[in-house]
Design a protein around this motif. Structure first.
Motif, short mmCIF file in Angstrom:
data_model
loop_
_atom_site.label_atom_id
_atom_site.label_comp_id
_atom_site.label_asym_id
_atom_site.label_seq_id
_atom_site.Cartn_x
_atom_site.Cartn_y
_atom_site.Cartn_z
N GLY A 1 30.06 11.92 53.19
CA GLY A 1 31.17 12.65 52.58
C GLY A 1 31.55 12.15 51.20
O GLY A 1 32.72 12.24 50.81
N SER A 2 30.57 11.66 50.43
CA SER A 2 30.95 11.21 49.09
C SER A 2 31.32 12.40 48.20
O SER A 2 32.17 12.28 47.31
N ASN A 3 30.72 13.56 48.45
CA ASN A 3 31.15 14.76 47.71
C ASN A 3 32.56 15.17 48.13
O ASN A 3 33.36 15.57 47.29
N ILE B 1 26.11 22.87 48.17
CA ILE B 1 25.51 22.07 47.10
C ILE B 1 24.18 21.55 47.61
O ILE B 1 24.10 21.01 48.71
N GLU C 1 26.79 15.53 40.97
CA GLU C 1 27.42 16.35 42.02
C GLU C 1 28.94 16.18 42.00
O GLU C 1 29.68 17.15 42.17
C1 GRF Z 1 24.42 15.67 48.82
O1 GRF Z 1 23.40 15.10 48.07
C2 GRF Z 1 24.31 17.17 48.81
O2 GRF Z 1 23.64 17.68 47.70
C3 GRF Z 1 23.49 17.46 50.05
O3 GRF Z 1 23.86 16.47 50.97
C4 GRF Z 1 24.33 15.32 50.29
C5 GRF Z 1 25.64 14.96 50.90
O4 GRF Z 1 26.09 13.68 50.51
N1 GRF Z 1 23.72 18.81 50.50
P1 GRF Z 1 27.56 13.22 50.86
O5 GRF Z 1 27.74 13.32 52.37
O6 GRF Z 1 28.51 14.12 50.15
O7 GRF Z 1 27.66 11.79 50.40
#
Ligand code: GRF
Length: 221
Positions: free
Chosen positions: A15-17, A111, A177
């Protein structure tokens, strides 16, 4: 005054995004509100990130359901009951049924860590390295029934150097991102984005090719 749109963020892991979207929300709370974070895995670290930010969470474990259809129905009901304007897939590692994607058509974005249409599916960073590509990146797109194939809204590119490994490349893409995803959510909140005739429209104009993060002259993050 206009109310912020209500978004649901769907995750499966770190969940870093999601964290970038939470941090952005703190400074842009008039644009969007994360009404709910849903995970299909009980141990996803993103759930902790949401709780730390006092955001409601719900775990809907796919393993508790007999079929993809019944899981998606439960997911759909939760989202409908929460009155969500936009669904944001952020590392949600489930293939969604056509019925689900159809129900939320034009209201769900994803994404993907590649410059689509290159490298749909998994292991995108390693595949770009193996192919000897000199650039890589990310794409944000509307979700349609075909996996990673909906109309692209925005892309951001990173260069690949001979020193890059899967890990370093992934990190470069991640940094982009975190800038790109909150921006696209804001565009949607500002009604600049629209999904019409299976295509992306930006400020009422058909996007013939995706926006490029580094070519935006009104980039204010
Ligand atoms: C991201 O690289 C996104 O592009 C892909 O999954 C990854 C999720 O990373 N769909 P995080 O869980 O947000 O760290």
């Amino acid at each position: 005054m206009k109310q912020p749109i209500r978004i649901a963020v769907l995750i499966s892991g770190s969940g870093s995004n999601l964290q970038a979207i939470i941090d952005h929300q703190k400074r842009h709370s008039h644009e969007y509100k994360i009404a709910l974070v849903i995970s299909n895995k009980a141990n996803a670290y993103g759930l902790t990130r949401a709780k730390n930010a006092n955001i409601s969470t719900q775990v809907i474990e796919h393993s508790q359901f007999k079929s993809r259809e019944t899981f998606d129905k439960a997911l759909q009901k939760t989202i409908d009951d929460t009155q969500i304007d936009l669904i944001v897939l952020a590392g949600f590692m489930r293939i969604l049924t056509p019925a689900f994607t159809q129900h939320f058509l034009g209201k769900m974005i994803n994404i993907h860590p590649s410059l689509l249409p290159k490298y749909t599916g998994l292991n995108t960073h390693q595949r770009a390295l193996d192919a000897g590509d000199t650039e890589h990146g990310l794409s944000i797109h509307f979700v349609t029934p075909e996996l990673d194939s909906g109309p692209v809204i925005l892309q951001a590119k990173v260069s690949i150097t001979p020193q890059d490994t899967e890990e370093t490349l992934k990190e470069k893409v991640h940094q982009q991102e975190y800038l790109a995803y909150p921006l696209v959510i804001e565009w949607f909140a500002q009604a600049k984005l629209e999904f019409k005739d299976h295509q992306t429209w930006f400020k009422q104009t058909l996007l013939s090719k995706p926006q490029q993060l580094h070519h935006l002259n009104d980039l204010v993050i």
